[in-house]
Write a protein that holds these residues in place. Structure first.
Motif, PDB file in Angstrom:
ATOM      1  N   UNK A 153      18.386 -13.703 -15.789  1.00  0.00           N
ATOM      2  CA  UNK A 153      17.018 -13.393 -16.202  1.00  0.00           C
ATOM      3  C   UNK A 153      16.862 -11.891 -16.388  1.00  0.00           C
ATOM      4  N   UNK A 154      17.414 -11.108 -15.459  1.00  0.00           N
ATOM      5  CA  UNK A 154      17.328  -9.651 -15.582  1.00  0.00           C
ATOM      6  C   UNK A 154      18.117  -9.139 -16.780  1.00  0.00           C
ATOM      7  N   UNK A 267      18.195  -7.766  -3.995  1.00  0.00           N
ATOM      8  CA  UNK A 267      17.654  -7.012  -5.143  1.00  0.00           C
ATOM      9  C   UNK A 267      17.376  -7.867  -6.372  1.00  0.00           C
ATOM     10  N   UNK A 268      18.068  -8.993  -6.500  1.00  0.00           N
ATOM     11  CA  UNK A 268      17.831  -9.849  -7.662  1.00  0.00           C
ATOM     12  C   UNK A 268      16.455 -10.494  -7.630  1.00  0.00           C
ATOM     13  N   UNK A 269      15.802 -10.488  -6.466  1.00  0.00           N
ATOM     14  CA  UNK A 269      14.437 -11.010  -6.404  1.00  0.00           C
ATOM     15  C   UNK A 269      13.500 -10.207  -7.290  1.00  0.00           C
ATOM     16  N   UNK A 270      13.927  -9.014  -7.683  1.00  0.00           N
ATOM     17  CA  UNK A 270      13.137  -8.235  -8.631  1.00  0.00           C
ATOM     18  C   UNK A 270      13.011  -8.893  -9.985  1.00  0.00           C
ATOM     19  N   UNK A 289      23.124  -3.676 -10.721  1.00  0.00           N
ATOM     20  CA  UNK A 289      24.208  -2.881 -10.138  1.00  0.00           C
ATOM     21  C   UNK A 289      24.090  -2.803  -8.626  1.00  0.00           C
ATOM     22  N   UNK A 290      22.871  -2.768  -8.100  1.00  0.00           N
ATOM     23  CA  UNK A 290      22.687  -2.713  -6.647  1.00  0.00           C
ATOM     24  C   UNK A 290      23.212  -3.984  -5.990  1.00  0.00           C
ATOM     25  N   UNK A 291      22.862  -5.150  -6.546  1.00  0.00           N
ATOM     26  CA  UNK A 291      23.340  -6.412  -5.983  1.00  0.00           C
ATOM     27  C   UNK A 291      24.856  -6.531  -6.090  1.00  0.00           C
ATOM     28  N   UNK A 292      25.417  -6.127  -7.234  1.00  0.00           N
ATOM     29  CA  UNK A 292      26.867  -6.215  -7.409  1.00  0.00           C
ATOM     30  C   UNK A 292      27.592  -5.274  -6.453  1.00  0.00           C
ATOM     31  N   UNK A 293      27.110  -4.058  -6.315  1.00  0.00           N
ATOM     32  CA  UNK A 293      27.748  -3.093  -5.420  1.00  0.00           C
ATOM     33  C   UNK A 293      27.685  -3.552  -3.968  1.00  0.00           C
TER      34      UNK A 293
END
Length: 497
Positions: A153-154, A267-270, A289-293
């Motif tokens: 979605x993002x 962070x994906x809840x954003x 990138x935050x979730x992946x990192x």
């Protein structure tokens, strides 16, 4: 979907007791050996004591005494035969020592000699060993399976482009190619790591993941870029991040770090506001990138034991044994993708979300089936009673899963803005796919993974070649797996070993 495609550790089952072998000594302290041979087909004759004393006891009587506790609660002679074979008794040894043709004939004799006894059902069911788990833990795994879907979605505006091949949106082909590659690789890798965990060697499991997870990420990235057409570079780059995430999620799920994975995915809840409002592209990229990192860092932290010298331990389980699990990952993954190809993108996404979230209840019901079966094995005394009880438990667990899948499908439809209600044919097809997945996971848990993989692959191939035949292919696969499940799991020996 993510990680290991819901693969759980191999069932340890109820361990078979070792057959005690007491040493019999004569009056002079010498060991008395069993007779060298007996006439085939008859009872073992009494032997004369070397010192000229009273006749030695019948070896079959001694074996009956030693196995009495196990034989008394067996619901079928095959359980006793499995115990004899696991103890290393060959047919030649059985013929020479006990005068029976083979382990099955000896088991039938032992079964007939011992009176049936059963243990009353305990007031509270004991845990089913590795199969005892709580509903909250399984729901947590279902949640972390589904949350990565918010990444799409993002990323949707970042990947927008010209229409792609095969009538799909642009960039879909490299995304699917990378995802399927990751599912296959990580399913096989998960099995190998779980095998090490079953052997009690956690550092070796971490070592297998340390070497296998990066290789899987590279393989998924390479396949995605190879499948990308001109203009699909952003999608291929996203597929590379997807492959890295699948590798990290596999590590965390196999090593039991679901909570760490959930924290990494927060962070994906954003993406939730993105359903109604347009978010800036830099914010979308930052959340991804935050979730992946975070996922990658958490995976690297838990893999530290695998980096120690000598962590691999013994030679390890054969790698070929993990291949059927990879094939099952391929077949089940393709079935889920086929279920997601709906009349509209929204309806297809809702089906995938419902199937992915349903893996939490599915896993818990698999544990419930295993635990109930072990309880019935302890409390029932005949094979007929056991077959009826296991069949009833199977129907209840499968019905419970399909009920949960239906509820999640309706919930996803209500939660997704503008999503159409699923038509009865699509809902029936979705439930058939869910039946195939749950029965396939059940067969995989009992070691019949190759049969489940072949059925899933054939159904997925039929749907790919002829999309209109989707309901027929899913229904046929569900029927075949139901027959295989009933044929395997009504046997008491399937739950003993």
């Amino acid at each position: 979907m993510s990680g290991s495609l819901w693969l759980k550790p191999p069932a340890t089952g109820t361990p078979l007791p070792a057959i005690p072998r007491p040493r019999r000594e004569d009056r002079t302290g010498r060991v008395a050996h069993p007779p060298a041979a007996h006439p085939p087909g008859g009872s073992a004759p009494a032997t004369v004591h070397p010192a000229g004393g009273a006749p030695a006891a019948d070896p079959l009587d001694e074996l009956t005494v030693r196995l009495e506790e196990f034989a008394a609660v067996a619901v079928h002679p095959d359980e006793i035969a499995a115990l004899l074979e696991s103890d290393g008794m060959t047919d030649d040894h059985i013929r020479l020592t006990y005068g029976r043709a083979d382990s099955f004939a000896l088991a039938e004799d032992l079964y007939a000699r011992v009176e049936r006894r059963h243990h009353p059902a305990p007031a509270s069911r004991p845990p089913g060993g590795a199969w005892h788990t709580g509903l909250a833990g399984c729901l947590l795994r279902g949640l972390v399976f589904a949350l990565p879907g918010l990444a799409y979605v993002l990323a949707a505006p970042l990947l927008a482009g010209e229409p792609g091949r095969f009538g799909l949106p642009g960039g879909t082909v490299p995304l699917l190619a990378g995802a399927v590659t990751g599912w296959v690789w990580n399913q096989a890798l998960s099995h190998r790591a779980y095998t090490w965990l079953g052997l009690g060697d956690r550092p070796a499991a971490a070592r297998a993941l340390l070497t296998g997870a990066p290789a899987g990420a590279l393989a998924g990235t390479a396949v995605a870029f190879a499948a990308a057409a001109p203009g699909e570079a952003p999608a291929a780059l996203f597929a590379a991040g997807q492959s890295l995430y699948l590798a990290a999620a596999t590590v965390l799920l196999v090593l039991g770090r679901e909570r760490a994975l959930l924290c990494a995915l927060l962070p994906l809840a954003g993406a939730l506001p993105a359903f109604r409002w347009d978010l800036p592209d830099p914010l979308r990229a930052a959340l991804l990138l935050t979730a992946l990192t975070a996922s990658t860092v958490f995976a690297a932290v838990v893999l530290r034991p695998g980096a120690r010298r000598g962590a691999a331990g013994r030679g390890g389980p054969p790698r070929a044994g993990s291949l059927p699990y990879g094939l099952f990952g391929l077949g089940s993954g393709l079935l889920v993708l086929q279920a997601g190809i709906g009349d509209t993108l929204v309806s297809g996404a809702g089906a995938v979300i419902a199937l992915t979230l349903s893996m939490g209840p599915a896993e818990w019901l698999l544990h419930r089936f295993r635990g109930e079966s072990l309880t019935r094995l302890r409390t029932l005394t005949t094979a007929r009673e056991f077959r009826r009880a296991v069949t009833g438990t199977l129907v209840l667990c499968l019905g419970g899963y399909l009920t949960a899948l239906t509820a999640l499908t309706l919930a996803a439809t209500l939660a997704w803005p503008g999503a159409p209600w699923p038509t009865p044919p699509r809902l029936v097809t979705l439930l058939l796919v869910g039946t195939v997945l749950w029965l396939g996971l059940l067969l995989q848990a009992f070691g019949a993974v190759l049969s489940a993989a072949l059925v899933c692959l054939l159904a997925a191939a039929a749907q790919t070649l002829q999309p209109a035949a989707g309901p027929v292919a899913a229904g046929g696969a569900a029927a075949v797996l139901a027959v295989l499940t009933c044929a395997l799991l009504v046997r008491p020996t399937a739950h003993r070993v």
